[in-house]
Write a protein that holds these residues in place. Structure first.
Motif, PDB file in Angstrom:
ATOM      1  N   GLN A 124       0.824  -1.204   0.000  1.00  0.00           N
ATOM      2  CA  GLN A 124       0.000   0.000   0.000  1.00  0.00           C
ATOM      3  C   GLN A 124       0.864   1.262   0.000  1.00  0.00           C
ATOM      4  OE1 GLN A 124      -2.634   0.613   3.393  1.00  0.00           O
ATOM      5  NE2 GLN A 124      -4.214   1.377   2.010  1.00  0.00           N
TER       6      GLN A 124
ATOM      7  N   ASN B  72      -6.249   8.740  -1.147  1.00  0.00           N
ATOM      8  CA  ASN B  72      -6.639   7.501  -0.479  1.00  0.00           C
ATOM      9  C   ASN B  72      -7.463   6.613  -1.402  1.00  0.00           C
ATOM     10  OD1 ASN B  72      -5.359   8.258   1.866  1.00  0.00           O
ATOM     11  ND2 ASN B  72      -7.202   9.096   2.818  1.00  0.00           N
ATOM     12  N   GLN B  73      -8.364   7.246  -2.146  1.00  0.00           N
ATOM     13  CA  GLN B  73      -9.230   6.486  -3.044  1.00  0.00           C
ATOM     14  C   GLN B  73      -8.422   5.848  -4.169  1.00  0.00           C
ATOM     15  OE1 GLN B  73     -13.021   8.283  -4.158  1.00  0.00           O
ATOM     16  NE2 GLN B  73     -12.606   7.699  -6.280  1.00  0.00           N
TER      17      GLN B  73
ATOM     18  N   GLN C 188      -6.375   2.970  -2.748  1.00  0.00           N
ATOM     19  CA  GLN C 188      -7.187   1.791  -2.468  1.00  0.00           C
ATOM     20  C   GLN C 188      -7.544   1.047  -3.747  1.00  0.00           C
ATOM     21  OE1 GLN C 188      -8.082   0.675   0.635  1.00  0.00           O
ATOM     22  NE2 GLN C 188      -8.927  -1.144  -0.357  1.00  0.00           N
ATOM     23  N   SER C 189      -7.963   1.804  -4.767  1.00  0.00           N
ATOM     24  CA  SER C 189      -8.380   1.176  -6.025  1.00  0.00           C
ATOM     25  C   SER C 189      -7.223   0.439  -6.686  1.00  0.00           C
ATOM     26  CB  SER C 189      -8.937   2.238  -6.980  1.00  0.00           C
ATOM     27  OG  SER C 189     -10.063   2.874  -6.430  1.00  0.00           O
TER      28      SER C 189
ATOM     29  N   THR D 130      -4.403  -0.577  -5.264  1.00  0.00           N
ATOM     30  CA  THR D 130      -3.989  -1.698  -4.424  1.00  0.00           C
ATOM     31  C   THR D 130      -4.899  -2.893  -4.641  1.00  0.00           C
ATOM     32  OG1 THR D 130      -3.134  -0.173  -2.755  1.00  0.00           O
ATOM     33  CG2 THR D 130      -3.496  -2.439  -2.072  1.00  0.00           C
ATOM     34  N   ASP D 131      -6.203  -2.639  -4.792  1.00  0.00           N
ATOM     35  CA  ASP D 131      -7.145  -3.718  -5.064  1.00  0.00           C
ATOM     36  C   ASP D 131      -6.783  -4.454  -6.350  1.00  0.00           C
ATOM     37  OD1 ASP D 131      -8.554  -3.255  -2.777  1.00  0.00           O
ATOM     38  OD2 ASP D 131     -10.218  -2.208  -3.746  1.00  0.00           O
TER      39      ASP D 131
ATOM     40  N   GLN E 288     -16.100   4.262  -3.879  1.00  0.00           N
ATOM     41  CA  GLN E 288     -15.447   3.886  -2.635  1.00  0.00           C
ATOM     42  C   GLN E 288     -16.162   2.653  -2.110  1.00  0.00           C
ATOM     43  OE1 GLN E 288     -15.703   7.560  -0.391  1.00  0.00           O
ATOM     44  NE2 GLN E 288     -13.532   7.938  -0.729  1.00  0.00           N
TER      45      GLN E 288
ATOM     46  N   ALA F 166     -12.557   2.572   2.569  1.00  0.00           N
ATOM     47  CA  ALA F 166     -11.134   2.274   2.656  1.00  0.00           C
ATOM     48  C   ALA F 166     -10.906   1.326   3.818  1.00  0.00           C
ATOM     49  CB  ALA F 166     -10.343   3.567   2.868  1.00  0.00           C
ATOM     50  N   GLN F 167     -10.479   0.125   3.511  1.00  0.00           N
ATOM     51  CA  GLN F 167     -10.300  -0.892   4.527  1.00  0.00           C
ATOM     52  C   GLN F 167      -8.815  -1.055   4.855  1.00  0.00           C
ATOM     53  OE1 GLN F 167     -12.882  -2.277   5.930  1.00  0.00           O
ATOM     54  NE2 GLN F 167     -14.404  -1.405   4.560  1.00  0.00           N
TER      55      GLN F 167
ATOM     56  N   LEU G  32      -5.405  -2.787   5.171  1.00  0.00           N
ATOM     57  CA  LEU G  32      -4.786  -3.874   4.418  1.00  0.00           C
ATOM     58  C   LEU G  32      -3.848  -4.685   5.299  1.00  0.00           C
ATOM     59  CD1 LEU G  32      -3.984  -2.099   1.078  1.00  0.00           C
ATOM     60  CD2 LEU G  32      -5.929  -3.530   1.648  1.00  0.00           C
TER      61      LEU G  32
ATOM     62  N   ARG H 204     -13.541  -6.599  -2.432  1.00  0.00           N
ATOM     63  CA  ARG H 204     -13.284  -5.264  -2.986  1.00  0.00           C
ATOM     64  C   ARG H 204     -13.384  -5.325  -4.492  1.00  0.00           C
ATOM     65  NH1 ARG H 204     -10.136  -7.143   0.137  1.00  0.00           N
ATOM     66  NH2 ARG H 204      -8.337  -7.374  -1.225  1.00  0.00           N
TER      67      ARG H 204
END
Length: 525
Positions: free
Chosen positions: A327, A352-353, A356-357, A359-360, A417, A421-422, A424, A432
Protein backbone atom coordinates in the motif's frame (compact mmCIF):
# COMPACT_ATOMS: atom_id res chain seq x y z
CA UNK A 1 43.24 -0.69 -9.29
CA UNK A 2 44.86 1.79 -11.64
CA UNK A 3 43.08 0.25 -14.58
CA UNK A 4 39.78 0.06 -12.76
CA UNK A 5 39.63 3.53 -11.26
CA UNK A 6 38.72 5.54 -14.34
CA UNK A 7 36.58 2.86 -15.94
CA UNK A 8 33.48 4.47 -14.49
CA UNK A 9 34.48 7.72 -16.15
CA UNK A 10 32.52 8.82 -19.09
CA UNK A 11 34.82 8.36 -22.05
CA UNK A 12 32.40 6.47 -24.33
CA UNK A 13 34.95 4.29 -26.18
CA UNK A 14 37.59 1.84 -24.96
CA UNK A 15 40.36 3.58 -26.95
CA UNK A 16 40.54 6.92 -25.14
CA UNK A 17 44.01 8.24 -24.28
CA UNK A 18 43.20 8.04 -20.56
CA UNK A 19 42.17 4.41 -20.71
CA UNK A 20 45.15 3.54 -22.90
CA UNK A 21 47.53 5.10 -20.40
CA UNK A 22 46.03 3.32 -17.40
CA UNK A 23 45.84 0.00 -19.24
CA UNK A 24 49.49 0.26 -20.24
CA UNK A 25 50.54 1.04 -16.65
CA UNK A 26 48.41 -1.74 -15.17
CA UNK A 27 49.72 -4.23 -17.75
CA UNK A 28 53.34 -3.55 -16.86
CA UNK A 29 52.65 -3.85 -13.15
CA UNK A 30 50.78 -7.11 -13.70
CA UNK A 31 53.55 -8.62 -15.80
CA UNK A 32 56.15 -7.64 -13.20
CA UNK A 33 54.45 -8.85 -10.04
CA UNK A 34 51.76 -11.24 -11.24
CA UNK A 35 53.81 -14.45 -11.10
CA UNK A 36 51.78 -16.70 -8.78
CA UNK A 37 54.81 -18.93 -8.23
CA UNK A 38 56.56 -16.19 -6.26
CA UNK A 39 55.82 -15.54 -2.59
CA UNK A 40 53.79 -12.40 -1.96
CA UNK A 41 56.61 -10.53 -0.19
CA UNK A 42 59.00 -11.20 -3.09
CA UNK A 43 56.43 -9.98 -5.58
CA UNK A 44 56.02 -6.81 -3.55
CA UNK A 45 59.78 -6.35 -3.36
CA UNK A 46 59.91 -6.44 -7.15
CA UNK A 47 57.44 -3.57 -7.29
CA UNK A 48 59.39 -1.34 -4.90
CA UNK A 49 61.36 1.16 -6.95
CA UNK A 50 59.80 0.02 -10.21
CA UNK A 51 59.67 2.47 -13.13
CA UNK A 52 57.40 2.27 -16.15
CA UNK A 53 58.75 1.85 -19.65
CA UNK A 54 59.55 4.96 -21.69
CA UNK A 55 56.41 4.55 -23.81
CA UNK A 56 54.10 4.23 -20.81
CA UNK A 57 55.80 7.15 -19.00
CA UNK A 58 55.25 9.31 -22.06
CA UNK A 59 51.54 8.51 -22.10
CA UNK A 60 51.14 9.21 -18.39
CA UNK A 61 53.11 12.48 -18.46
CA UNK A 62 51.21 13.73 -21.51
CA UNK A 63 47.88 13.27 -19.77
CA UNK A 64 48.62 13.85 -16.10
CA UNK A 65 51.87 15.77 -16.04
CA UNK A 66 53.63 12.97 -14.16
CA UNK A 67 54.33 9.27 -14.42
CA UNK A 68 54.55 8.89 -10.64
CA UNK A 69 50.91 7.91 -10.08
CA UNK A 70 51.69 5.23 -7.52
CA UNK A 71 54.51 4.02 -5.33
CA UNK A 72 55.40 1.09 -3.10
CA UNK A 73 57.85 1.31 -0.20
CA UNK A 74 58.99 -0.72 2.76
CA UNK A 75 57.83 0.54 6.15
CA UNK A 76 58.59 -0.54 9.74
CA UNK A 77 56.62 -3.54 10.93
CA UNK A 78 56.41 -5.87 13.94
CA UNK A 79 59.18 -8.39 14.44
CA UNK A 80 58.90 -11.28 12.07
CA UNK A 81 56.89 -9.25 9.55
CA UNK A 82 57.69 -7.36 6.35
CA UNK A 83 55.88 -4.03 6.13
CA UNK A 84 54.78 -2.32 2.91
CA UNK A 85 52.91 0.86 2.04
CA UNK A 86 51.26 1.15 -1.36
CA UNK A 87 50.22 4.68 -2.31
CA UNK A 88 48.20 6.04 -5.20
CA UNK A 89 49.00 9.73 -5.33
CA UNK A 90 46.31 12.42 -5.68
CA UNK A 91 45.09 13.10 -9.20
CA UNK A 92 42.85 15.59 -10.96
CA UNK A 93 42.25 15.18 -14.67
CA UNK A 94 39.89 16.81 -17.16
CA UNK A 95 39.72 15.40 -20.66
CA UNK A 96 37.71 15.84 -23.80
CA UNK A 97 33.94 15.50 -23.75
CA UNK A 98 33.62 16.82 -20.19
CA UNK A 99 35.23 13.67 -18.81
CA UNK A 100 36.88 14.12 -15.41
CA UNK A 101 38.69 11.97 -12.86
CA UNK A 102 39.80 13.13 -9.43
CA UNK A 103 40.90 11.31 -6.32
CA UNK A 104 42.69 11.95 -3.07
CA UNK A 105 45.62 9.90 -1.85
CA UNK A 106 44.95 6.20 -1.37
CA UNK A 107 47.16 4.32 1.08
CA UNK A 108 47.33 0.60 1.82
CA UNK A 109 49.56 -0.66 4.66
CA UNK A 110 50.30 -4.38 4.66
CA UNK A 111 52.27 -6.74 6.86
CA UNK A 112 53.49 -10.05 5.42
CA UNK A 113 54.96 -12.79 7.61
CA UNK A 114 58.29 -14.48 6.88
CA UNK A 115 56.60 -17.38 5.10
CA UNK A 116 54.96 -15.00 2.67
CA UNK A 117 51.69 -16.83 3.15
CA UNK A 118 49.96 -14.56 5.68
CA UNK A 119 49.09 -10.91 5.16
CA UNK A 120 47.19 -8.28 7.12
CA UNK A 121 46.23 -5.08 5.30
CA UNK A 122 44.44 -1.81 5.99
CA UNK A 123 43.54 0.79 3.38
CA UNK A 124 42.07 4.31 3.28
CA UNK A 125 40.78 6.33 0.33
CA UNK A 126 39.02 9.57 1.31
CA UNK A 127 37.41 10.33 -2.06
CA UNK A 128 37.05 9.41 -5.72
CA UNK A 129 35.03 11.22 -8.39
CA UNK A 130 34.50 10.55 -12.09
CA UNK A 131 32.27 12.39 -14.52
CA UNK A 132 31.12 12.89 -18.08
CA UNK A 133 28.66 15.01 -19.99
CA UNK A 134 25.91 12.67 -18.80
CA UNK A 135 26.64 11.64 -15.20
CA UNK A 136 28.86 12.26 -12.20
CA UNK A 137 29.80 9.64 -9.64
CA UNK A 138 31.37 10.51 -6.29
CA UNK A 139 32.46 8.16 -3.50
CA UNK A 140 33.80 9.19 -0.09
CA UNK A 141 35.01 7.70 3.15
CA UNK A 142 36.33 4.43 1.75
CA UNK A 143 38.32 1.96 3.83
CA UNK A 144 39.05 -1.73 4.00
CA UNK A 145 40.62 -4.27 6.35
CA UNK A 146 41.80 -7.70 5.35
CA UNK A 147 43.38 -10.72 7.01
CA UNK A 148 44.34 -13.44 4.54
CA UNK A 149 46.43 -16.58 4.34
CA UNK A 150 47.48 -18.57 1.29
CA UNK A 151 46.02 -22.03 1.50
CA UNK A 152 44.51 -24.75 -0.67
CA UNK A 153 45.49 -24.44 -4.36
CA UNK A 154 47.44 -21.28 -3.37
CA UNK A 155 44.12 -19.50 -2.93
CA UNK A 156 43.97 -16.57 -0.53
CA UNK A 157 41.60 -17.36 2.34
CA UNK A 158 40.30 -15.30 5.22
CA UNK A 159 38.17 -12.24 5.92
CA UNK A 160 37.80 -8.81 4.37
CA UNK A 161 35.61 -5.82 5.18
CA UNK A 162 35.11 -2.72 3.05
CA UNK A 163 33.22 0.41 4.07
CA UNK A 164 32.01 3.35 1.99
CA UNK A 165 30.51 6.34 3.77
CA UNK A 166 28.67 7.72 0.77
CA UNK A 167 28.10 7.07 -2.93
CA UNK A 168 26.35 9.68 -5.03
CA UNK A 169 25.30 9.52 -8.67
CA UNK A 170 23.99 12.70 -10.30
CA UNK A 171 22.64 13.24 -13.79
CA UNK A 172 24.05 16.11 -15.84
CA UNK A 173 22.26 15.99 -19.18
CA UNK A 174 19.07 14.73 -17.53
CA UNK A 175 18.96 15.72 -13.86
CA UNK A 176 18.51 12.93 -11.32
CA UNK A 177 20.15 12.02 -8.05
CA UNK A 178 20.87 8.74 -6.26
CA UNK A 179 22.53 8.70 -2.83
CA UNK A 180 23.71 5.56 -1.04
CA UNK A 181 24.87 5.94 2.56
CA UNK A 182 26.95 3.76 4.87
CA UNK A 183 27.79 0.72 2.78
CA UNK A 184 29.54 -2.17 4.52
CA UNK A 185 30.66 -5.30 2.67
CA UNK A 186 32.04 -8.32 4.52
CA UNK A 187 33.53 -11.28 2.68
CA UNK A 188 34.93 -14.55 3.98
CA UNK A 189 36.47 -17.59 2.34
CA UNK A 190 36.20 -20.87 4.24
CA UNK A 191 37.83 -24.17 3.23
CA UNK A 192 36.47 -27.72 3.33
CA UNK A 193 39.38 -29.79 2.10
CA UNK A 194 39.82 -28.89 -1.57
CA UNK A 195 36.46 -27.10 -1.65
CA UNK A 196 35.71 -23.59 -0.50
CA UNK A 197 32.70 -21.50 0.50
CA UNK A 198 32.47 -17.81 -0.34
CA UNK A 199 30.29 -15.78 2.03
CA UNK A 200 29.17 -12.17 1.56
CA UNK A 201 27.25 -9.85 3.86
CA UNK A 202 26.38 -6.40 2.49
CA UNK A 203 24.47 -3.75 4.41
CA UNK A 204 23.34 -0.31 3.27
CA UNK A 205 21.88 2.10 5.76
CA UNK A 206 19.97 4.20 3.26
CA UNK A 207 19.28 4.58 -0.48
CA UNK A 208 17.66 7.85 -1.59
CA UNK A 209 16.21 8.30 -5.07
CA UNK A 210 13.92 11.06 -6.28
CA UNK A 211 12.88 12.16 -2.81
CA UNK A 212 12.09 8.61 -1.70
CA UNK A 213 14.13 6.53 0.71
CA UNK A 214 14.75 2.83 1.27
CA UNK A 215 16.38 1.87 4.57
CA UNK A 216 18.25 -1.06 6.06
CA UNK A 217 19.07 -2.90 2.87
CA UNK A 218 20.82 -6.19 3.54
CA UNK A 219 22.11 -8.97 1.28
CA UNK A 220 23.56 -12.12 2.85
CA UNK A 221 24.64 -14.75 0.32
CA UNK A 222 26.96 -17.74 0.08
CA UNK A 223 28.42 -19.76 -2.76
CA UNK A 224 29.18 -23.23 -1.42
CA UNK A 225 31.37 -26.18 -2.44
CA UNK A 226 33.50 -24.49 -5.08
CA UNK A 227 36.56 -26.27 -6.38
CA UNK A 228 39.44 -24.08 -5.18
CA UNK A 229 41.78 -25.10 -8.03
CA UNK A 230 39.16 -24.20 -10.67
CA UNK A 231 38.54 -20.82 -9.03
CA UNK A 232 42.25 -20.01 -8.84
CA UNK A 233 42.78 -21.00 -12.49
CA UNK A 234 39.98 -18.67 -13.54
CA UNK A 235 41.37 -15.84 -11.39
CA UNK A 236 44.84 -16.19 -12.87
CA UNK A 237 43.52 -16.25 -16.42
CA UNK A 238 41.46 -13.14 -15.74
CA UNK A 239 44.50 -11.37 -14.31
CA UNK A 240 46.55 -12.31 -17.37
CA UNK A 241 43.83 -10.98 -19.65
CA UNK A 242 43.81 -7.73 -17.70
CA UNK A 243 47.54 -7.27 -18.29
CA UNK A 244 46.96 -6.47 -21.96
CA UNK A 245 48.89 -9.47 -23.27
CA UNK A 246 45.93 -10.98 -25.12
CA UNK A 247 43.49 -9.64 -27.68
CA UNK A 248 39.76 -9.71 -26.72
CA UNK A 249 39.21 -12.75 -28.94
CA UNK A 250 42.11 -14.60 -27.32
CA UNK A 251 40.87 -13.57 -23.89
CA UNK A 252 37.50 -15.19 -24.54
CA UNK A 253 39.19 -18.25 -26.01
CA UNK A 254 41.36 -18.60 -22.90
CA UNK A 255 38.63 -18.11 -20.31
CA UNK A 256 35.74 -20.12 -21.81
CA UNK A 257 37.23 -23.58 -21.04
CA UNK A 258 37.94 -22.46 -17.47
CA UNK A 259 34.34 -21.38 -17.01
CA UNK A 260 33.24 -24.80 -18.23
CA UNK A 261 35.63 -26.52 -15.83
CA UNK A 262 34.30 -24.47 -12.93
CA UNK A 263 30.71 -25.21 -13.98
CA UNK A 264 31.36 -28.92 -14.19
CA UNK A 265 32.96 -28.98 -10.76
CA UNK A 266 30.01 -27.06 -9.31
CA UNK A 267 27.58 -29.61 -10.72
CA UNK A 268 29.71 -32.55 -9.55
CA UNK A 269 30.11 -31.27 -5.98
CA UNK A 270 26.56 -29.98 -5.56
CA UNK A 271 27.57 -26.33 -5.33
CA UNK A 272 24.81 -23.91 -4.45
CA UNK A 273 24.08 -20.22 -4.26
CA UNK A 274 22.47 -19.70 -0.86
CA UNK A 275 20.43 -16.53 -0.37
CA UNK A 276 20.22 -16.31 3.40
CA UNK A 277 18.60 -12.89 3.31
CA UNK A 278 17.80 -10.08 0.93
CA UNK A 279 15.73 -7.47 2.72
CA UNK A 280 14.85 -3.78 2.72
CA UNK A 281 12.64 -1.40 4.67
CA UNK A 282 10.33 1.23 3.14
CA UNK A 283 8.25 3.59 5.25
CA UNK A 284 8.77 1.34 8.27
CA UNK A 285 7.75 -1.93 6.56
CA UNK A 286 10.25 -4.64 5.60
CA UNK A 287 10.15 -7.20 2.80
CA UNK A 288 12.56 -10.10 2.48
CA UNK A 289 13.44 -13.05 0.31
CA UNK A 290 15.39 -16.22 1.02
CA UNK A 291 16.31 -18.98 -1.37
CA UNK A 292 18.69 -21.47 -2.91
CA UNK A 293 19.94 -22.07 -6.47
CA UNK A 294 21.57 -25.32 -7.57
CA UNK A 295 21.99 -27.34 -10.77
CA UNK A 296 20.58 -30.72 -11.65
CA UNK A 297 22.50 -33.61 -13.22
CA UNK A 298 24.38 -32.43 -16.30
CA UNK A 299 25.75 -33.96 -19.46
CA UNK A 300 28.85 -32.77 -21.29
CA UNK A 301 26.74 -31.08 -23.96
CA UNK A 302 24.88 -29.02 -21.35
CA UNK A 303 27.97 -26.85 -20.92
CA UNK A 304 28.02 -25.83 -24.57
CA UNK A 305 25.15 -23.33 -24.38
CA UNK A 306 23.60 -20.96 -21.87
CA UNK A 307 20.12 -22.21 -22.78
CA UNK A 308 21.06 -25.78 -21.87
CA UNK A 309 22.54 -24.66 -18.55
CA UNK A 310 19.42 -22.65 -17.77
CA UNK A 311 17.26 -25.74 -18.16
CA UNK A 312 19.30 -27.43 -15.42
CA UNK A 313 18.67 -24.75 -12.80
CA UNK A 314 16.89 -25.84 -9.64
CA UNK A 315 15.81 -22.94 -7.48
CA UNK A 316 13.55 -22.27 -4.51
CA UNK A 317 12.67 -18.87 -3.03
CA UNK A 318 10.46 -17.72 -0.18
CA UNK A 319 9.17 -14.15 -0.53
CA UNK A 320 7.42 -12.17 2.22
CA UNK A 321 5.92 -8.70 1.59
CA UNK A 322 3.63 -6.99 4.12
CA UNK A 323 0.39 -5.69 2.64
CA UNK A 324 1.13 -2.39 4.35
CA UNK A 325 4.32 -2.15 2.28
CA UNK A 326 2.39 -2.77 -0.93
CA UNK A 327 0.00 0.00 0.00
CA UNK A 328 2.85 2.42 0.79
CA UNK A 329 4.49 1.75 -2.58
CA UNK A 330 1.17 2.21 -4.39
CA UNK A 331 0.48 5.44 -2.49
CA UNK A 332 3.85 6.86 -3.49
CA UNK A 333 3.29 5.91 -7.12
CA UNK A 334 -0.21 7.39 -7.24
CA UNK A 335 0.92 10.62 -5.59
CA UNK A 336 3.67 11.09 -8.19
CA UNK A 337 1.19 10.33 -10.97
CA UNK A 338 -1.17 12.98 -9.62
CA UNK A 339 1.62 15.51 -9.16
CA UNK A 340 2.60 15.08 -12.80
CA UNK A 341 -0.76 16.40 -14.00
CA UNK A 342 -0.78 20.14 -14.84
CA UNK A 343 -2.60 22.18 -12.22
CA UNK A 344 -3.32 19.12 -10.09
CA UNK A 345 -4.81 19.68 -6.64
CA UNK A 346 -4.22 16.59 -4.53
CA UNK A 347 -6.52 15.92 -1.60
CA UNK A 348 -6.14 13.19 1.00
CA UNK A 349 -9.50 11.77 -0.04
CA UNK A 350 -8.52 11.53 -3.71
CA UNK A 351 -5.12 10.03 -2.89
CA UNK A 352 -6.64 7.50 -0.48
CA UNK A 353 -9.23 6.49 -3.04
CA UNK A 354 -6.68 6.10 -5.84
CA UNK A 355 -4.39 4.13 -3.53
CA UNK A 356 -7.19 1.79 -2.47
CA UNK A 357 -8.38 1.18 -6.02
CA UNK A 358 -4.91 0.48 -7.39
CA UNK A 359 -3.99 -1.70 -4.42
CA UNK A 360 -7.14 -3.72 -5.06
CA UNK A 361 -6.00 -4.32 -8.62
CA UNK A 362 -2.56 -5.43 -7.46
CA UNK A 363 -4.00 -7.75 -4.83
CA UNK A 364 -6.53 -9.09 -7.30
CA UNK A 365 -3.80 -10.11 -9.69
CA UNK A 366 -1.56 -11.56 -6.99
CA UNK A 367 -4.20 -13.50 -5.07
CA UNK A 368 -6.48 -14.33 -7.98
CA UNK A 369 -3.58 -15.51 -10.12
CA UNK A 370 -2.10 -17.61 -7.31
CA UNK A 371 1.04 -15.50 -7.33
CA UNK A 372 0.72 -15.05 -3.57
CA UNK A 373 -1.16 -16.19 -0.52
CA UNK A 374 -1.88 -14.08 2.52
CA UNK A 375 -1.30 -14.80 6.17
CA UNK A 376 -1.67 -12.29 9.01
CA UNK A 377 -1.38 -9.30 6.71
CA UNK A 378 1.67 -10.60 4.82
CA UNK A 379 1.77 -11.64 1.18
CA UNK A 380 3.80 -14.83 0.88
CA UNK A 381 5.05 -16.70 -2.16
CA UNK A 382 6.95 -19.95 -2.56
CA UNK A 383 8.68 -19.79 -5.94
CA UNK A 384 10.28 -22.85 -7.54
CA UNK A 385 12.17 -23.47 -10.77
CA UNK A 386 12.52 -27.11 -11.82
CA UNK A 387 12.76 -28.78 -15.22
CA UNK A 388 12.60 -25.36 -16.86
CA UNK A 389 9.19 -24.70 -15.27
CA UNK A 390 8.18 -21.92 -12.90
CA UNK A 391 5.71 -22.66 -10.13
CA UNK A 392 4.37 -20.33 -7.48
CA UNK A 393 2.75 -21.81 -4.40
CA UNK A 394 2.72 -25.20 -6.13
CA UNK A 395 0.94 -23.94 -9.25
CA UNK A 396 2.64 -23.68 -12.63
CA UNK A 397 2.60 -20.08 -13.76
CA UNK A 398 2.15 -18.77 -17.28
CA UNK A 399 2.49 -15.13 -18.16
CA UNK A 400 -0.94 -13.46 -17.67
CA UNK A 401 -2.74 -12.15 -20.72
CA UNK A 402 -4.12 -8.60 -20.73
CA UNK A 403 -7.75 -8.39 -19.62
CA UNK A 404 -9.80 -5.76 -21.49
CA UNK A 405 -11.61 -3.18 -19.41
CA UNK A 406 -15.32 -3.78 -18.83
CA UNK A 407 -16.05 -0.08 -19.18
CA UNK A 408 -18.05 0.89 -22.27
CA UNK A 409 -16.82 3.63 -24.63
CA UNK A 410 -18.26 7.01 -23.76
CA UNK A 411 -19.35 6.00 -20.26
CA UNK A 412 -18.94 8.69 -17.57
CA UNK A 413 -15.99 8.13 -15.25
CA UNK A 414 -16.66 5.91 -12.30
CA UNK A 415 -15.69 7.20 -8.88
CA UNK A 416 -16.22 4.59 -6.24
CA UNK A 417 -15.45 3.89 -2.64
CA UNK A 418 -16.99 0.42 -2.61
CA UNK A 419 -16.96 -0.89 0.93
CA UNK A 420 -14.86 2.11 2.00
CA UNK A 421 -11.13 2.27 2.66
CA UNK A 422 -10.30 -0.89 4.53
CA UNK A 423 -7.17 -1.73 6.45
CA UNK A 424 -4.79 -3.87 4.42
CA UNK A 425 -2.90 -5.08 7.44
CA UNK A 426 -5.29 -7.88 8.41
CA UNK A 427 -5.97 -11.41 7.22
CA UNK A 428 -9.76 -10.81 7.43
CA UNK A 429 -10.80 -8.43 4.68
CA UNK A 430 -14.07 -7.65 2.87
CA UNK A 431 -14.51 -8.16 -0.84
CA UNK A 432 -13.28 -5.26 -2.99
CA UNK A 433 -14.22 -4.31 -6.54
CA UNK A 434 -11.46 -4.01 -9.13
CA UNK A 435 -12.68 -0.65 -10.38
CA UNK A 436 -10.80 -0.69 -13.68
CA UNK A 437 -12.73 -3.87 -14.60
CA UNK A 438 -16.15 -2.58 -13.57
CA UNK A 439 -18.55 -0.47 -15.64
CA UNK A 440 -21.43 1.56 -14.23
CA UNK A 441 -24.98 1.10 -15.33
CA UNK A 442 -25.52 3.52 -18.23
CA UNK A 443 -28.40 6.01 -17.76
CA UNK A 444 -31.13 5.97 -20.45
CA UNK A 445 -30.92 8.82 -23.00
CA UNK A 446 -34.26 10.27 -21.83
CA UNK A 447 -33.04 10.33 -18.22
CA UNK A 448 -29.92 12.14 -19.37
CA UNK A 449 -31.96 14.77 -21.16
CA UNK A 450 -34.14 15.30 -18.11
CA UNK A 451 -31.23 15.11 -15.67
CA UNK A 452 -33.50 12.79 -13.74
CA UNK A 453 -32.59 11.50 -10.31
CA UNK A 454 -31.49 7.88 -10.69
CA UNK A 455 -31.27 5.78 -7.53
CA UNK A 456 -31.16 1.97 -7.31
CA UNK A 457 -29.95 -0.74 -4.93
CA UNK A 458 -28.56 -4.20 -5.58
CA UNK A 459 -27.65 -7.22 -3.48
CA UNK A 460 -25.39 -10.03 -4.67
CA UNK A 461 -22.87 -12.66 -3.68
CA UNK A 462 -19.11 -12.39 -4.37
CA UNK A 463 -17.72 -15.92 -4.42
CA UNK A 464 -14.37 -17.04 -3.18
CA UNK A 465 -13.33 -17.09 -6.84
CA UNK A 466 -14.14 -13.36 -7.22
CA UNK A 467 -17.16 -13.97 -9.47
CA UNK A 468 -20.50 -12.23 -8.90
CA UNK A 469 -23.58 -14.41 -8.44
CA UNK A 470 -27.23 -14.09 -7.36
CA UNK A 471 -27.61 -10.44 -8.38
CA UNK A 472 -30.90 -8.94 -7.19
CA UNK A 473 -32.48 -5.52 -7.55
CA UNK A 474 -33.58 -4.58 -4.04
CA UNK A 475 -34.77 -1.06 -4.90
CA UNK A 476 -35.85 0.14 -8.33
CA UNK A 477 -34.96 3.50 -9.84
CA UNK A 478 -38.36 3.55 -11.59
CA UNK A 479 -36.46 3.64 -14.87
CA UNK A 480 -36.58 0.02 -16.13
CA UNK A 481 -33.79 0.52 -18.67
CA UNK A 482 -31.47 1.92 -16.00
CA UNK A 483 -32.33 -0.95 -13.62
CA UNK A 484 -31.49 -3.44 -16.37
CA UNK A 485 -28.15 -1.73 -17.08
CA UNK A 486 -27.29 -1.65 -13.36
CA UNK A 487 -27.94 -5.39 -13.01
CA UNK A 488 -25.85 -6.20 -16.10
CA UNK A 489 -22.94 -4.00 -14.99
CA UNK A 490 -23.03 -5.44 -11.46
CA UNK A 491 -22.96 -9.01 -12.76
CA UNK A 492 -19.97 -8.25 -15.05
CA UNK A 493 -17.85 -6.55 -12.37
CA UNK A 494 -14.59 -8.20 -11.22
CA UNK A 495 -13.98 -8.49 -7.49
CA UNK A 496 -11.21 -9.50 -5.13
CA UNK A 497 -12.88 -12.03 -2.84
CA UNK A 498 -13.25 -11.51 0.89
CA UNK A 499 -10.63 -13.10 3.10
CA UNK A 500 -11.38 -15.03 6.27
CA UNK A 501 -8.27 -16.07 8.18
CA UNK A 502 -6.26 -15.28 5.08
CA UNK A 503 -8.33 -17.54 2.78
CA UNK A 504 -10.80 -16.47 0.03
CA UNK A 505 -14.45 -16.82 1.11
CA UNK A 506 -17.97 -16.11 -0.20
CA UNK A 507 -19.52 -12.84 1.00
CA UNK A 508 -22.74 -10.87 0.53
CA UNK A 509 -22.51 -7.31 -0.80
CA UNK A 510 -25.04 -4.50 -1.07
CA UNK A 511 -24.57 -1.48 -3.30
CA UNK A 512 -26.38 1.78 -3.86
CA UNK A 513 -26.16 3.33 -7.34
CA UNK A 514 -26.76 7.06 -7.61
CA UNK A 515 -26.40 9.44 -10.56
CA UNK A 516 -26.57 13.18 -9.93
CA UNK A 517 -24.98 14.28 -13.22
CA UNK A 518 -22.33 16.33 -11.46
CA UNK A 519 -20.55 13.28 -10.20
CA UNK A 520 -20.99 9.54 -10.56
CA UNK A 521 -20.49 8.04 -7.13
CA UNK A 522 -22.00 4.68 -6.17
CA UNK A 523 -22.19 4.64 -2.37
CA UNK A 524 -22.26 1.47 -0.31
CA UNK A 525 -24.81 0.98 2.39
Amino acid sequence: MLAGAPAGGAEPTPTTPMLEAFSAAAGELQRLAGDPKLRLDRRLDKLAGFEFSAGTREKLVKLFGTSELASLERIPSPKGQQGYRFTIHPLSYAGAGASTVAWTELTVDASVDKSGHNVVAHGLWPSLAVGSKDVRLAMSGMSFDSKQQQGVADMWLGKMQMNIANIKLDGVARPFSVAIDEVAVKAETVTHGKLIDLAYDTTIKRISVGGEQVDEVRMVTRVTKLDAAAVVALQRASAKNGSGQLTPARQMEAITPLFKTLGKSMAAHGSAIEIDEISARYHGHSANIKGRITFGAMLEKDFDSLAALTRKIIAHFELRVPLALVQEVVRTFMRKQMEARPGAVITDEALNQATQSTTDIVLGKLLGGAYARMDNGVLMSSIDVLDNKLTVNGKEINLPKPVPSAAKPGAPPLVSQRLGAQSLAASNMPARAVLERCARGLPPPEAQRQKARLHAKTRFMVGGDGKVREVQLTESSNWPEYDKNVLAATAACTWIPALVNGKPADSKVEETHDVNWDDIAPVNK
